[in-house]
Design an enzyme around this catalytic site. Structure first.
Site, PDB file in Angstrom:
ATOM      1  N   ASP A  74     -35.336  55.731  -7.182  1.00 17.45           N
ATOM      2  CA  ASP A  74     -35.737  54.367  -6.175  1.00 17.45           C
ATOM      3  C   ASP A  74     -36.353  53.445  -6.998  1.00 17.45           C
ATOM      4  OD1 ASP A  74     -34.170  55.321  -4.166  1.00 17.45           O
ATOM      5  OD2 ASP A  74     -35.819  55.834  -2.829  1.00 17.45           O
ATOM      6  N   GLY A  75     -37.493  54.331  -8.130  1.00 19.08           N
ATOM      7  CA  GLY A  75     -38.129  53.322  -8.849  1.00 19.08           C
ATOM      8  C   GLY A  75     -37.274  52.490  -9.710  1.00 19.08           C
ATOM      9  N   LYS A  79     -37.554  48.384 -10.102  1.00 16.81           N
ATOM     10  CA  LYS A  79     -37.490  47.616 -11.323  1.00 16.81           C
ATOM     11  C   LYS A  79     -36.502  46.575 -11.512  1.00 16.81           C
ATOM     12  CE  LYS A  79     -39.146  46.252 -15.368  1.00 16.81           C
ATOM     13  NZ  LYS A  79     -39.928  46.997 -16.451  1.00 16.81           N
ATOM     14  N   ASN A 149     -40.687  47.134  -1.607  1.00 12.45           N
ATOM     15  CA  ASN A 149     -41.249  47.892  -0.798  1.00 12.45           C
ATOM     16  C   ASN A 149     -42.777  47.776  -0.163  1.00 12.45           C
ATOM     17  OD1 ASN A 149     -39.425  50.133  -1.068  1.00 12.45           O
ATOM     18  ND2 ASN A 149     -40.570  51.413  -2.118  1.00 12.45           N
ATOM     19  N   TYR A 192     -44.519  54.850   0.180  1.00  5.79           N
ATOM     20  CA  TYR A 192     -45.943  55.155   0.104  1.00  5.79           C
ATOM     21  C   TYR A 192     -46.425  55.173   1.413  1.00  5.79           C
ATOM     22  CZ  TYR A 192     -50.838  54.310  -1.923  1.00  5.79           C
ATOM     23  OH  TYR A 192     -51.867  54.335  -2.320  1.00  5.79           O
ATOM     24  N   SER A 193     -45.852  54.303   2.438  1.00  4.27           N
ATOM     25  CA  SER A 193     -46.398  54.026   3.726  1.00  4.27           C
ATOM     26  C   SER A 193     -46.168  55.450   4.502  1.00  4.27           C
ATOM     27  CB  SER A 193     -45.722  52.943   4.607  1.00  4.27           C
ATOM     28  OG  SER A 193     -46.105  52.950   5.609  1.00  4.27           O
ATOM     29  N   SER A 195     -45.571  58.357   3.182  1.00  7.74           N
ATOM     30  CA  SER A 195     -46.830  59.441   2.714  1.00  7.74           C
ATOM     31  C   SER A 195     -48.073  59.554   3.318  1.00  7.74           C
ATOM     32  CB  SER A 195     -46.794  59.620   1.380  1.00  7.74           C
ATOM     33  OG  SER A 195     -47.438  58.333   0.571  1.00  7.74           O
TER      34      SER A 195
END
Length: 294
Positions: A74-75, A79, A149, A192-193, A195
């Site tokens: 996903d990273g 990008k 994201n 992130y949200s 987690s």
């Protein structure tokens, strides 16, 4: 058909799948272009037997591309978004990483998936983005002031909490005493949200979510708001500056800077095979519905 390929080559044994992808595409009547830095990495890797140095390269995309393949996790897709921007080129995510909520095409199924894609047996999932502007203006943000994201603020060079004064549509919401604050799209709700205790939001929902990071005030909870809202943040703390991130890109901002966060005026298109869906991905990645008692 004109196809661009991008990757970061971080994942173990991914050279096998890069080889498979390029071989599969070269058998078809398509033009293949590889991002310049990625091609250099490929040609340095001795495990890839074919020399791809004769393939055309790109450093910047234009509207002539039909598809953009992202090889990684996903990273890597996050990008890839910085290449595609507002060009409306569908991104094809091939997952050679781990979880892969965005990169949903599995590495073991590349050849079969290529045939399906070239026969147009897919759908397009349009994803909303966030944009970030500041007052006063900060040149460090540049033209890549958008995020698929999330946009987040975090403390810098300190273990002390920061205060994030938060306004929604010019109405004061609250001041979060925390390690930071996340403003997430539905796409980012599984990142992130999530987690930090945020909800999972279906990608087509017209919503954003505000999620505090390790809040001191325990009554602070994630908040879902309409995606036509404007969110203003003002950060203060013991240090004179803080970090603002747009997906994987980070800028340092001075305290008392006002961050203005809105929905972007363009979307990112993710290609999805016909037998895939967000619900299916959730079940698979989060192991929902599986009996683990044995």
């Amino acid at each position: 058909m004109k196809i661009g390929i991008y990757g970061q080559f971080y994942h173990e044994n991914s050279e096998t799948y890069i080889q498979t992808l390029i071989d599969a595409l070269q058998k078809k009547d398509v033009e293949v272009f590889i991002e310049e830095n990625f091609l250099e990495i490929i040609n340095r890797n001795q495990d890839i037997t074919k020399n791809f140095s004769k393939l055309a390269t790109f450093t910047k995309l234009d509207a002539s591309f039909d598809l953009f393949f992202s090889i990684g996790g996903d990273g890597t897709i996050l990008k890839a978004v910085t290449f595609v921007r507002d060009l409306n080129i569908p991104i094809v995510g091939i997952n050679t990483g781990r979880l892969g909520f965005l990169a949903t095409i599995q590495k073991e199924e590349i050849s079969e998936s290529i045939n399906l894609i070239l026969n147009k047996k897919y759908t397009i999932s349009e994803r909303s983005l966030l944009t970030l502007n500041t007052a006063p203006n900060n040149n460090e943000l540049g033209s890549l002031n958008f995020a698929l994201n999330e946009i987040a603020v975090n403390r810098k060079n300190t273990t002390s909490m920061i205060k994030v004064e938060t306004f929604v549509n010019d109405s004061y919401l609250t001041s979060y005493w925390s390690d930071g604050l996340i403003v997430s799209t539905p796409t980012g709700s599984t990142g992130y949200s999530l987690s930090c205790g945020g909800p999972i939001i279906e990608p087509s929902a017209n919503s954003f979510v505000i999620t505090p990071i390790a809040p001191h005030n325990l009554n602070a909870r994630p908040l879902v708001i309409p995606d036509n809202s404007t969110i203003n943040l003002k950060v203060s703390g013991r240090e004179t500056s803080f970090l603002a991130s747009m997906d994987s890109r980070i800028a340092t901002l001075e305290n008392e800077t006002t961050l203005i966060i809105k929905k972007a005026d363009f979307t990112i298109k993710l290609l999805q095979l016909n037998d895939d869906s967000f619900i299916k991905t959730l079940r698979k990645k989060l192991l929902w519905g599986e009996d683990k008692r044995n």
